[in-house]
Design an enzyme around this catalytic site. Structure first.
Site, PDB file in Angstrom:
ATOM      1  N   HIS A 123       0.876  -1.185   0.000  1.00  0.00           N
ATOM      2  CA  HIS A 123       0.000   0.000   0.000  1.00  0.00           C
ATOM      3  C   HIS A 123       0.909   1.230   0.000  1.00  0.00           C
ATOM      4  CE1 HIS A 123      -3.541   2.332   0.546  1.00  0.00           C
ATOM      5  NE2 HIS A 123      -3.885   2.030   1.787  1.00  0.00           N
ATOM      6  N   HIS A 133      -2.561  -2.248  -9.581  1.00  0.00           N
ATOM      7  CA  HIS A 133      -3.586  -1.706  -8.684  1.00  0.00           C
ATOM      8  C   HIS A 133      -4.771  -2.650  -8.667  1.00  0.00           C
ATOM      9  CE1 HIS A 133      -6.273   1.189  -6.788  1.00  0.00           C
ATOM     10  NE2 HIS A 133      -5.178   1.835  -6.450  1.00  0.00           N
ATOM     11  N   ASP A 138       1.893   6.065  -6.787  1.00  0.00           N
ATOM     12  CA  ASP A 138       3.133   6.070  -6.011  1.00  0.00           C
ATOM     13  C   ASP A 138       4.394   6.111  -6.868  1.00  0.00           C
ATOM     14  OD1 ASP A 138       1.694   6.036  -3.712  1.00  0.00           O
ATOM     15  OD2 ASP A 138       1.982   3.916  -3.275  1.00  0.00           O
TER      16      ASP A 138
HETATM   17  N1  ACO Z   1       4.899  -5.948 -10.612  1.00  0.00           N
HETATM   18  C1  ACO Z   1       4.868  -7.109 -11.275  1.00  0.00           C
HETATM   19  N2  ACO Z   1       3.782  -7.868 -11.411  1.00  0.00           N
HETATM   20  C2  ACO Z   1       2.659  -7.408 -10.873  1.00  0.00           C
HETATM   21  C3  ACO Z   1       2.597  -6.191 -10.185  1.00  0.00           C
HETATM   22  C4  ACO Z   1       3.781  -5.442 -10.065  1.00  0.00           C
HETATM   23  N3  ACO Z   1       3.798  -4.302  -9.404  1.00  0.00           N
HETATM   24  N4  ACO Z   1       1.360  -5.993  -9.736  1.00  0.00           N
HETATM   25  C5  ACO Z   1       0.640  -7.051 -10.116  1.00  0.00           C
HETATM   26  N5  ACO Z   1       1.422  -7.901 -10.803  1.00  0.00           N
HETATM   27  C6  ACO Z   1       1.019  -9.177 -11.402  1.00  0.00           C
HETATM   28  C7  ACO Z   1       0.938 -10.226 -10.304  1.00  0.00           C
HETATM   29  O1  ACO Z   1       2.159 -10.895 -10.136  1.00  0.00           O
HETATM   30  C8  ACO Z   1      -0.151 -11.139 -10.808  1.00  0.00           C
HETATM   31  O2  ACO Z   1       0.402 -11.975 -11.780  1.00  0.00           O
HETATM   32  P1  ACO Z   1      -0.102 -13.516 -11.865  1.00  0.00           P
HETATM   33  O3  ACO Z   1      -1.560 -13.417 -12.224  1.00  0.00           O
HETATM   34  O4  ACO Z   1       0.756 -14.107 -12.933  1.00  0.00           O
HETATM   35  O5  ACO Z   1       0.128 -14.103 -10.505  1.00  0.00           O
HETATM   36  C9  ACO Z   1      -1.099 -10.176 -11.532  1.00  0.00           C
HETATM   37  O6  ACO Z   1      -0.293  -9.041 -11.908  1.00  0.00           O
HETATM   38  C10 ACO Z   1      -2.217  -9.686 -10.633  1.00  0.00           C
HETATM   39  O7  ACO Z   1      -1.620  -9.114  -9.472  1.00  0.00           O
HETATM   40  P2  ACO Z   1      -2.178  -9.248  -8.000  1.00  0.00           P
HETATM   41  O8  ACO Z   1      -1.037  -9.049  -7.062  1.00  0.00           O
HETATM   42  O9  ACO Z   1      -3.007 -10.467  -7.852  1.00  0.00           O
HETATM   43  O10 ACO Z   1      -3.144  -8.013  -7.982  1.00  0.00           O
HETATM   44  P3  ACO Z   1      -3.719  -7.326  -6.707  1.00  0.00           P
HETATM   45  O11 ACO Z   1      -4.932  -6.645  -7.107  1.00  0.00           O
HETATM   46  O12 ACO Z   1      -3.804  -8.274  -5.562  1.00  0.00           O
HETATM   47  O13 ACO Z   1      -2.527  -6.345  -6.347  1.00  0.00           O
HETATM   48  C11 ACO Z   1      -1.164  -4.622  -5.736  1.00  0.00           C
HETATM   49  C12 ACO Z   1      -2.534  -5.018  -6.317  1.00  0.00           C
HETATM   50  C13 ACO Z   1      -0.998  -5.223  -4.335  1.00  0.00           C
HETATM   51  C14 ACO Z   1      -1.124  -3.115  -5.651  1.00  0.00           C
HETATM   52  C15 ACO Z   1      -0.043  -5.149  -6.670  1.00  0.00           C
HETATM   53  O14 ACO Z   1      -0.218  -4.624  -7.961  1.00  0.00           O
HETATM   54  C16 ACO Z   1       1.328  -4.832  -6.122  1.00  0.00           C
HETATM   55  O15 ACO Z   1       1.852  -5.548  -5.275  1.00  0.00           O
HETATM   56  N6  ACO Z   1       1.971  -3.717  -6.610  1.00  0.00           N
HETATM   57  C17 ACO Z   1       3.259  -3.324  -6.110  1.00  0.00           C
HETATM   58  C18 ACO Z   1       3.108  -2.526  -4.825  1.00  0.00           C
HETATM   59  C19 ACO Z   1       2.447  -1.189  -5.060  1.00  0.00           C
HETATM   60  O16 ACO Z   1       2.804  -0.439  -5.968  1.00  0.00           O
HETATM   61  N7  ACO Z   1       1.502  -0.830  -4.179  1.00  0.00           N
HETATM   62  C20 ACO Z   1       0.811   0.458  -4.244  1.00  0.00           C
HETATM   63  C21 ACO Z   1      -0.617   0.260  -4.609  1.00  0.00           C
HETATM   64  S1  ACO Z   1      -1.424   1.772  -4.910  1.00  0.00           S
HETATM   65  C22 ACO Z   1      -1.519   2.537  -3.428  1.00  0.00           C
HETATM   66  O17 ACO Z   1      -1.526   1.963  -2.374  1.00  0.00           O
HETATM   67  C23 ACO Z   1      -1.569   4.016  -3.471  1.00  0.00           C
END
Ligand code: ACO
Length: 383
Positions: free
Chosen positions: A226, A265, A319
């Site tokens: 987050h 996201h 971010d």
């Molecule tokens: N880098 C690489 N791959 C990613 C990323 C990323 N940042 N985000 C998602 N993916 C991939 C996942 O590995 C997953 O792949 P898979 O289906 O092969 O397993 C797919 O995309 C779906 O991702 P999830 O993690 O299931 O999506 P979720 O909705 O749970 O996650 C999250 C959202 C937690 C924000 C995720 O994108 C992440 O971890 N991002 C990095 C951290 C980040 O930037 N957080 C800030 C969020 S915005 C905020 O708080 C203001």
């Protein structure tokens, strides 16, 4: 296999679960649209100010001139910290992470709130303003204390964002930079039922007091999935060091199944409109400072992630470029998430107040899959 047949659908991560109706924030993750109380974030970024958005989120409408002036004055008047809170900040352990300090200070200052025992809607509205005002001063004051610098008192003649930058850096920012911080705070002010707002809402649903809900929100914001991502995103740019190295670095990272901070996201499946605004600011700052290395690294990262993960629809979130902007504005990296927190305070409090209008204890279920009917073995008889 009866149990398996009875098993309910588990909503991991509460994906697609709605917990309340709201008229605060609308997000269209498919089209990259974000509205506060019906107003497009791009219009608010262009024309509004943090103070106006605080009023908008809490009161549900834009203020007229007199109301805006009075909201500004109220926020400014509430910025100074009680001497006891200052004392607490001076007594924090050396190298305490600013997010921990912020969480602790909010918890502590609740005891000094003039309306501590009054939980009426009107009192909570005033508390929401005080909390919003004071988070900025806590973050700035702790920064000065830990650096051994003279603590600066809030200046009520300045806008909230400008005064925050002044209290952190020791000098009034250039008006363009002050405006950038103001807009960044506007962009971070709310974002629907995100994890930290949900954390606050869970606490609110038990009828805990407003300060407790904000402590829960700050604790939830801290994690790298987050708010913590904002710090990691700049760390990534710093680690890569050269624009030419970005592509290979990111491709390797993705090959190792690592997440790239600042991307992806739960709701947006296209560009986060806030990220586009922050990207433009990052570009302007790189130009004005005559050094675009970080910006070029960041755009190379963006190109690689968006291209490589096109099928997963992963784009930069707010971010990713914010870290670059805050860094250029002279904010220490470990203050980025606290800046997110102090900007989000009006959103958190607005959602909590809205939830209380039709409160219901949040109490989900978990599906038990462990053993049942085990015979208790006395301690002496266990292997
Ligand atoms: N880098 C690489 N791959 C990613 C990323 C990323 N940042 N985000 C998602 N993916 C991939 C996942 O590995 C997953 O792949 P898979 O289906 O092969 O397993 C797919 O995309 C779906 O991702 P999830 O993690 O299931 O999506 P979720 O909705 O749970 O996650 C999250 C959202 C937690 C924000 C995720 O994108 C992440 O971890 N991002 C990095 C951290 C980040 O930037 N957080 C800030 C969020 S915005 C905020 O708080 C203001």
């Amino acid at each position: 296999m009866k149990a398996a047949l009875d098993a309910p659908e588990i909503h991991r991560g509460l994906d697609d679960v709605y917990v309340k109706e709201t008229s605060i924030c609308f997000i269209d993750g498919e089209r990259g649209r974000l509205l506060y109380r019906g107003y497009d974030i791009r219009d608010l970024a262009r024309h509004s100010s943090f103070e106006e958005v605080v009023f908008l989120l809490l009161q549900g409408r834009l203020p007229n001139r007199a109301e805006l002036e009075s909201a500004r004055a109220e926020l400014a008047a509430a910025r100074p910290l009680a001497p006891s809170v200052l004392k607490l900040l001076r007594s924090m352990p050396e190298h305490a992470p600013p997010m921990d300090v912020l969480r602790t200070a909010v918890s502590y200052m609740s005891g000094f709130d003039p309306e501590r025992d009054d939980s009426t809607q009107a009192a909570n509205m005033r508390k929401a303003l005080r909390i919003t005002a004071q988070l900025a001063t806590i973050v700035a004051t702790y920064e000065r204390i830990r650096k051994g610098q003279r603590v600066l008192r809030p200046d009520p003649t300045l806008g909230h964002a400008e005064d925050f930058v002044r209290m952190v850096t020791g000098k009034r920012p250039d008006p363009t930079w002050a405006r950038m911080m103001d807009v960044a705070m506007v962009l971070y002010a709310d974002h629907g039922m995100n994890a930290s707002t949900f954390g606050a809402t869970v606490a609110a649903s038990t009828r805990a007091d407003l300060h407790s809900t904000i402590v829960a929100a700050i604790a939830t914001l801290k994690g790298p999935l987050h708010g913590g991502a904002i710090e990691d995103a700049l760390g990534l740019v710093e680690t890569i060091r050269r624009p030419e190295a970005a592509r290979e670095f990111i491709v390797n990272k993705l090959r190792n199944k690592e997440k790239v901070p600042g991307f992806g996201h739960r709701v947006y499946k296209t560009y986060d409109p806030r990220a586009l605004i922050m990207k433009e600011y990052a570009r302007q700052l790189a130009e004005s400072k005559g050094d675009d290395t970080y910006f070029r690294i960041a755009t190379a990262i963006e190109e690689t992630v968006v291209g490589e993960l096109a099928s997963k629809r992963i784009f930069p979130n707010v971010d990713f470029y914010s870290g670059l902007v805050f860094h250029r504005l002279g904010i220490s990296t470990d203050l980025f998430t606290p800046v997110f927190a102090l900007s989000r305070a009006p959103g958190w409090t607005a959602h909590v107040l809205e939830y209380w209008e039709d409160n219901r204890l949040l109490r989900p279920l978990d599906w038990y899959v462990g053993p049942k009917d085990l015979a208790y073995v006395p301690l002496d008889e266990r292997a």
